[in-house]
Scaffold this active site. Structure first.
Site, short mmCIF file in Angstrom:
data_model
loop_
_atom_site.label_atom_id
_atom_site.label_comp_id
_atom_site.label_asym_id
_atom_site.label_seq_id
_atom_site.Cartn_x
_atom_site.Cartn_y
_atom_site.Cartn_z
CB THR A 127 5.17 57.67 40.72
OG1 THR A 127 4.24 58.40 39.92
CG2 THR A 127 4.77 57.79 42.17
CG ASP A 139 -1.62 58.74 44.93
OD1 ASP A 139 -2.55 58.83 44.11
OD2 ASP A 139 -0.52 58.22 44.65
CB THR A 150 3.97 55.73 37.79
OG1 THR A 150 3.05 56.55 38.46
CG2 THR A 150 4.80 54.98 38.80
CB SER A 165 1.29 53.85 46.67
OG SER A 165 1.74 53.53 45.37
CB SER A 166 -2.14 51.67 42.93
OG SER A 166 -3.31 52.25 43.41
CG ASN A 213 0.01 61.11 41.60
OD1 ASN A 213 -0.30 59.99 41.20
ND2 ASN A 213 -0.86 61.92 42.14
N GLY A 238 0.58 53.26 36.01
CA GLY A 238 -0.83 53.16 35.61
C GLY A 238 -1.82 53.48 36.71
N GLY A 239 -1.36 54.16 37.79
CA GLY A 239 -2.30 54.52 38.86
C GLY A 239 -2.97 53.28 39.42
NE ARG A 283 2.72 56.93 48.11
CZ ARG A 283 2.18 57.11 46.91
NH1 ARG A 283 2.96 57.17 45.84
NH2 ARG A 283 0.88 57.22 46.77
O1 DON Z 1 1.20 55.70 43.94
C1 DON Z 1 0.28 55.61 43.13
O2 DON Z 1 -0.54 54.72 43.16
C2 DON Z 1 0.16 56.65 42.03
N1 DON Z 1 0.77 57.88 42.46
C3 DON Z 1 0.79 56.11 40.79
C4 DON Z 1 0.64 57.03 39.62
C5 DON Z 1 0.83 56.37 38.31
O3 DON Z 1 1.02 55.20 38.21
C6 DON Z 1 0.70 57.22 37.11
N2 DON Z 1 1.04 56.48 35.92
N3 DON Z 1 0.47 56.23 34.96
#
Ligand code: DON
Length: 570
Positions: free
Chosen positions: A400, A424, A382, A453-454, A402, A474-475, A110
């Site tokens: 990612t 984030d 991501t 992060s997720s 982000n 997918g955040g 990360r």
């Molecule tokens: O680490 C995270 O949770 C986010 N930066 C992830 C971003 C993400 O999945 C974007 N994609 N659709």
């Protein structure tokens, strides 16, 4: 020079008279002729990733004698070239591995906040949070972790790093044909590349991209060669570091030579728990993914979901309520464990989780606290890759920048995009990040800290044997997409392709809404509305890549229908 782009219902073929084998042994990887393959059963080894060329590179590496870790390194590097929207060397991520002998591996690469970062750096003079600063341009970038992550994976790989990076170098140098979607995505971002970069780049080398164009990235190839020749120092020191720091100085960026030199990937102990007799392995903080997955599955385990039926009102309500409670915990309790004491044991204890669902009322919606939260954006990216090799090693990597193309800042002369991962962090308590997630002290900005992060790479073992490798972008929807993929297989007996392609839903405590895809069953929606739930329609949720190992040892592989994701194998 380019010929045709044919789009079948789940099949994309790009071909041309120019053809080049870029990987020596095994099946050729031809950047001018490749096909998207959505689902396939392979005898021995498989890769599922966001781009057909990257999946083919990973497969070719395994045919050359590499294992799943070699393939993960090569596939990630290929994605950094052919999938610039999210594949990266300027971002970060998490790798989860389970070796054939059962050893578990967790590599945290990360990004970190630069040493000059400070808690209120995204607040203006009036104390108002400026999300544009945390989401775009130089100031949005955390110290990249990906290259350190690749080298931290090398002890588990078999082939020399030089062979693993060469396909990416060739793809950058010779170029590859882009699809209609890729052309459109580059065109849409053109204005932002110009706005947030200080130098022209490969992405801005044409006024307008179209399907069948060749994307050549000479500066990126040079950076990759420095990494090939000098190892980690080819990125974190020397010319690449110099170019990156010069880029920072041309605007308001904070990343320094010292930050780059100090960056380290970290080994983390993967999180292990059981669900209906299966062993599930997830990633611990600084990702919230593993804890959310564990909490939701454990909250759901006492209920007979399979009997309720797939996307029945009973099943959906339960899953939504488990999600609501897990995300409420995320906002308060989760952050970088090196800076914040995460009460992991308590959050995962049976007694705690049982108590958490004590106020669940069948047929009636719970209500999340009334805090304002931001809108969730649809187009951010991501990427995830899932790999199983012939020996039975499993590797899941989510990585990612982000947002789509990260900060949209290309490092001048070095050809790679920087992340906008600083967003984030919780830039101000209660202010939502670009995925609508709120947080507080646990995830406040501090120098050298990792932002929460997720991301949720996940592995499942059944009777001690490798069973599922899964993950998605997918955040904040990442853990709930992985949750649904696992439930769809274990509780609803689906095959891997149906498990990831069925309509999805998502709740994250705040905003207090159930997000659904457009094919979510209307009857269930109506019944839940009557219970007090509010729905919001979203474009595709996630892009899940999955490999399931059948009882006969075959690798059932599926790449998400929602993009041009593709499987390969043998
Ligand atoms: O680490 C995270 O949770 C986010 N930066 C992830 C971003 C993400 O999945 C974007 N994609 N659709």
């Amino acid at each position: 020079m380019y010929k045709k782009v044919l789009l079948f219902f789940c099949y994309l073929i790009i071909s041309t008279s120019v053809s080049a084998q870029i990987v020596g042994a095994g099946r050729a990887v031809d950047p001018y002729e490749y096909q998207v393959l959505k689902t396939q059963t392979f005898e021995r080894a498989a890769v599922a990733s966001a781009h057909a060329l990257a999946s083919e590179v990973g497969t070719a590496i395994m045919k050359q004698g590499g294992n799943a870790f070699d393939a993960a390194i090569a596939t990630q590097l290929a994605l950094a070239v052919v999938y610039p929207i999210a594949g990266n060397i300027g971002g970060g991520g998490f790798l989860l591995g389970c070796k054939a002998d059962g050893e578990l591996i967790g590599i945290d690469f990360r990004e970190t906040a630069p040493a000059a970062a400070s808690r209120d750096m995204y607040l203006d003079k009036e104390g108002k949070a400026q999300t544009d600063w945390s989401q775009n341009g130089h100031l949005a970038a955390g110290v990249p972790g990906t290259v350190a992550g690749l080298f931290a994976t090398m002890p588990y790989a078999k082939l020399p790093f030089k062979s693993l990076i060469q396909p990416a170098i060739d793809l950058a140098e010779k170029g590859f044909l882009i699809s209609a979607n890729e052309a459109q995505s580059l065109n849409w971002t053109m204005g932002n590349f110009n706005k947030y970069s200080t130098r022209p780049s490969a992405f801005t080398s044409r006024k307008e991209w179209k399907a069948g164009d060749t994307l050549i990235q000479i500066e990126l190839a040079q950076t990759l060669k420095r990494i090939r020749d000098k190892g980690e120092r080819g990125f974190y020191a020397g010319k690449t570091a110099k170019l990156l720091v010069a880029e920072m100085k041309r605007r308001n960026g904070l990343i320094s030579r010292k930050d780059l030199k100090a960056y380290r990937a970290k080994n983390r102990k993967p999180l292990e728990f059981t669900y209906r007799g299966h062993q599930i392995i997830g990633f611990p903080p600084p990702s919230s993914g593993g804890i959310i997955l564990a909490q939701t599955l454990k909250m759901l385990e006492p209920y007979p979901l399979g009997q309720y039926g797939f996307q029945s009102p009973e099943a959906v309500q339960l899953i939504v309520e488990a999600e609501r409670r897990a995300y409420a915990d995320r906002a308060t309790h989760l952050g970088d464990p090196d800076f914040w004491e995460v009460p992991q044991e308590q959050l995962l204890s049976d007694a705690y989780l049982k108590n958490r669902m004590a106020d669940f009322e069948a047929g009636k919606a719970s209500i999340s606290k009334n805090i304002q939260a931001g809108e969730i954006r649809e187009s951010d990216q991501t990427t995830h890759l899932s790999i199983v090799d012939a020996e039975g090693n499993m590797v899941a990597v989510t990585t990612t920048l982000n947002g789509a193309y990260g900060s949209k800042t290309v490092v001048g002369g070095a050809g790679f995009l920087l992340n906008n991962e600083m967003d984030d962090f919780s830039i101000k308590p209660g202010v939502a990040n670009m995925y609508g997630a709120v947080g507080g002290e646990a995830n406040a900005i501090a120098p050298n800290k990792r932002m929460l992060s997720s991301m949720c790479p996940a592995l499942v073992l059944k009777e001690g044997k490798p069973f599922i490798v899964v993950g998605t972008p997918g955040g904040t929807t990442i853990p709930t997409s992985v949750l649904q993929a696992i439930l769809n297989i274990i509780d609803f007996n689906m095959n891997p392709a149906d498990a990831i392609n069925s309509p999805k839903f998502h709740h994250q405590w705040l905003p207090d809404l159930v997000d659904i895809e457009k094919d979510f069953p209307q009857e269930t929606r109506k019944k839940l509305e009557a219970m007090g739930y509010t729905f919001r329609l979203r474009d595709g949720i996630g892009r899940t890549e999955i490999i399931m190992i059948g009882a006969d040892g075959k690798r059932l592989s599926a790449a998400d229908k929602r993009g041009e994701d593709s499987v390969a194998g043998f």
